[in-house]
Design a protein around this motif. Structure first.
Motif, PDB file in Angstrom:
ATOM      1  N   GLU A 122       0.828  -1.208   0.000  1.00  0.00           N
ATOM      2  CA  GLU A 122       0.000   0.000   0.000  1.00  0.00           C
ATOM      3  C   GLU A 122       0.863   1.260   0.000  1.00  0.00           C
ATOM      4  O   GLU A 122       0.563   2.233  -0.703  1.00  0.00           O
ATOM      5  CB  GLU A 122      -0.929  -0.007   1.219  1.00  0.00           C
ATOM      6  CG  GLU A 122      -1.926   1.147   1.239  1.00  0.00           C
ATOM      7  CD  GLU A 122      -2.873   1.074   2.423  1.00  0.00           C
ATOM      8  OE1 GLU A 122      -3.765   1.940   2.503  1.00  0.00           O
ATOM      9  OE2 GLU A 122      -2.713   0.157   3.266  1.00  0.00           O
ATOM     10  N   PHE A 140       2.239   1.814  -3.581  1.00  0.00           N
ATOM     11  CA  PHE A 140       1.276   2.315  -4.559  1.00  0.00           C
ATOM     12  C   PHE A 140       0.765   3.702  -4.202  1.00  0.00           C
ATOM     13  O   PHE A 140       0.430   4.489  -5.099  1.00  0.00           O
ATOM     14  CB  PHE A 140       0.138   1.315  -4.755  1.00  0.00           C
ATOM     15  CG  PHE A 140       0.513   0.205  -5.686  1.00  0.00           C
ATOM     16  CD1 PHE A 140       0.484   0.401  -7.055  1.00  0.00           C
ATOM     17  CD2 PHE A 140       0.945  -1.018  -5.199  1.00  0.00           C
ATOM     18  CE1 PHE A 140       0.864  -0.607  -7.930  1.00  0.00           C
ATOM     19  CE2 PHE A 140       1.331  -2.031  -6.063  1.00  0.00           C
ATOM     20  CZ  PHE A 140       1.284  -1.819  -7.426  1.00  0.00           C
ATOM     21  N   ASN A 141       0.741   4.028  -2.937  1.00  0.00           N
ATOM     22  CA  ASN A 141       0.403   5.409  -2.563  1.00  0.00           C
ATOM     23  C   ASN A 141       1.439   6.379  -3.119  1.00  0.00           C
ATOM     24  O   ASN A 141       1.089   7.468  -3.606  1.00  0.00           O
ATOM     25  CB  ASN A 141       0.316   5.548  -1.042  1.00  0.00           C
ATOM     26  CG  ASN A 141      -0.959   4.958  -0.467  1.00  0.00           C
ATOM     27  OD1 ASN A 141      -1.940   4.766  -1.190  1.00  0.00           O
ATOM     28  ND2 ASN A 141      -0.955   4.670   0.820  1.00  0.00           N
ATOM     29  N   ILE A 158       0.909   6.574  -7.009  1.00  0.00           N
ATOM     30  CA  ILE A 158      -0.291   7.344  -7.359  1.00  0.00           C
ATOM     31  C   ILE A 158      -0.099   8.830  -7.073  1.00  0.00           C
ATOM     32  O   ILE A 158      -0.632   9.691  -7.783  1.00  0.00           O
ATOM     33  CB  ILE A 158      -1.512   6.777  -6.602  1.00  0.00           C
ATOM     34  CG1 ILE A 158      -1.840   5.365  -7.126  1.00  0.00           C
ATOM     35  CG2 ILE A 158      -2.733   7.692  -6.761  1.00  0.00           C
ATOM     36  CD1 ILE A 158      -2.822   4.605  -6.268  1.00  0.00           C
ATOM     37  N   GLU A 195      -5.940  -5.064  -7.875  1.00  0.00           N
ATOM     38  CA  GLU A 195      -6.906  -4.013  -7.578  1.00  0.00           C
ATOM     39  C   GLU A 195      -6.332  -2.628  -7.846  1.00  0.00           C
ATOM     40  O   GLU A 195      -7.067  -1.637  -7.880  1.00  0.00           O
ATOM     41  CB  GLU A 195      -7.357  -4.126  -6.123  1.00  0.00           C
ATOM     42  CG  GLU A 195      -8.079  -5.435  -5.820  1.00  0.00           C
ATOM     43  CD  GLU A 195      -8.595  -5.501  -4.405  1.00  0.00           C
ATOM     44  OE1 GLU A 195      -8.618  -4.452  -3.727  1.00  0.00           O
ATOM     45  OE2 GLU A 195      -8.984  -6.598  -3.970  1.00  0.00           O
ATOM     46  N   GLN A 196      -5.035  -2.555  -8.059  1.00  0.00           N
ATOM     47  CA  GLN A 196      -4.375  -1.286  -8.361  1.00  0.00           C
ATOM     48  C   GLN A 196      -4.443  -1.048  -9.873  1.00  0.00           C
ATOM     49  O   GLN A 196      -3.723  -1.688 -10.639  1.00  0.00           O
ATOM     50  CB  GLN A 196      -2.918  -1.319  -7.886  1.00  0.00           C
ATOM     51  CG  GLN A 196      -2.744  -1.518  -6.404  1.00  0.00           C
ATOM     52  CD  GLN A 196      -3.128  -0.280  -5.599  1.00  0.00           C
ATOM     53  OE1 GLN A 196      -3.284   0.805  -6.139  1.00  0.00           O
ATOM     54  NE2 GLN A 196      -3.284  -0.457  -4.295  1.00  0.00           N
TER      55      GLN A 196
END
Length: 303
Positions: free
Chosen positions: A196, A199-200, A203, A244-245
């Motif tokens: 997480e 990917f944070n 993004i 899911e990303q």
């Protein structure tokens, strides 16, 4: 009519009560005991006793090389205490309900083939990215198992043979390898970041993290092209929590496009989609396998 379904993993035992029309009406999870079969059975029995009066069958997804016809686990991934164990007989020590068991990657493939992103697809491949790379191969609309029941164990595909210990897709394709590459790039200790976190950062516009994602995707698409030219599937369904990303899926597609553009001699380009069920695929696929197992063994055909 409801079923108790277990998705047994190296971190959690996930469970769900699933209706006849494939709706998960209740779910939960408990940590997976890693040290003994006794502790494992204690947790399983607790869950079973909660629901035993409302279900008519038990379906199981688990890691390892599984003989679905006899319910036997020749191996069980991290859960070494379940190796060389008849899983169906073990459950029948405390229940008379019908029990069926299948490998977790093949469960994911069954879910996508029966109800999900590969429904009505004659030839497709499911790849599930997590601590390794599992999945399954659909040929002529049916799950291909292979003579040793190991078809779809993508983790064991070799990347190279240039070292004493050959490199495997299960390592380079694991989500952990992406996390570790970002930690190394940032000068952080191993274990400092989660998926997480990575990917944070991506993004939010961290270009260096995105470059690590591109490198990770390049290691994956190398094998997608190999599989495309070996099995020639119509679609690849990409599963696991990382699927899911959307940025991961988009990056994979872009790196596939570039790889093919730079190598015009290649005969085909892999087409990928997100798995429909992602983290629920193992539960739903285990139930699909349970239904398959209701067919008499003499009517089942190994392909």
């Amino acid at each position: 009519m409801e079923y108790l379904v277990f998705d047994i993993g190296g971190t959690f035992i996930k469970y769900g009560i699933i209706s006849a029309d494939n709706i998960i009406v209740e779910r939960g999870k408990v940590p997976t005991p890693l040290d003994s079969k006794g502790k494992f059975l204690t947790e399983i029995k607790k869950i079973y006793n909660r629901f035993k009066d409302k279900v008519e069958g038990i379906a199981i997804s688990m890691p390892g090389r599984i003989d679905i016809y006899n319910g036997y686990a020749h191996s069980a991934g991290m859960l070494t205490y379940l190796e060389d164990t008849n899983i169906v007989d073990m459950f029948h020590e405390f229940t008379t309900l019908p029990v069926a068991v299948e490998n977790d990657g093949k469960c994911a493939a069954l879910a996508e083939s029966w109800f999900g992103s590969l429904k009505d697809i004659d030839a497709g491949i499911v790849l599930v990215f997590g601590t390794g790379v599992g999945g399954g191969i659909i040929i002529n609309g049916r799950l291909h198992r292979g003579i040793n029941n190991i078809s779809g164990e993508f983790s064991f595909i070799l990347n190279n043979q240039n070292s004493e210990y050959p490199d495997h897709f299960g390592r380079t394709g694991s989500v952990s390898s992406l996390i570790e590459s970002v930690e190394k790039m940032k000068g952080l200790e191993k274990g400092s970041l989660t998926g997480e976190d990575v990917f944070n950062s991506i993004i939010s516009g961290d270009k260096k993290c995105y470059n690590m994602l591109e490198e990770y995707c390049d290691k994956i698409i190398y094998h997608l092209f190999n599989l495309q030219h070996t099995f020639d599937p119509e679609l690849f369904a990409i599963g696991g929590g990382i699927s899911e990303q959307q940025v991961f899926i988009d990056c994979l597609k872009e790196r596939i496009r570039i790889y093919k553009q730079e190598r015009p001699f290649l005969l085909a380009e892999p087409k990928i989609v997100q798995s429909k069920y992602r983290n629920d695929a193992n539960l739903l696929g285990a139930l699909a396998n349970y239904r398959i197992n209701k067919v008499k063994k003499s009517e089942m055909k190994l392909i």
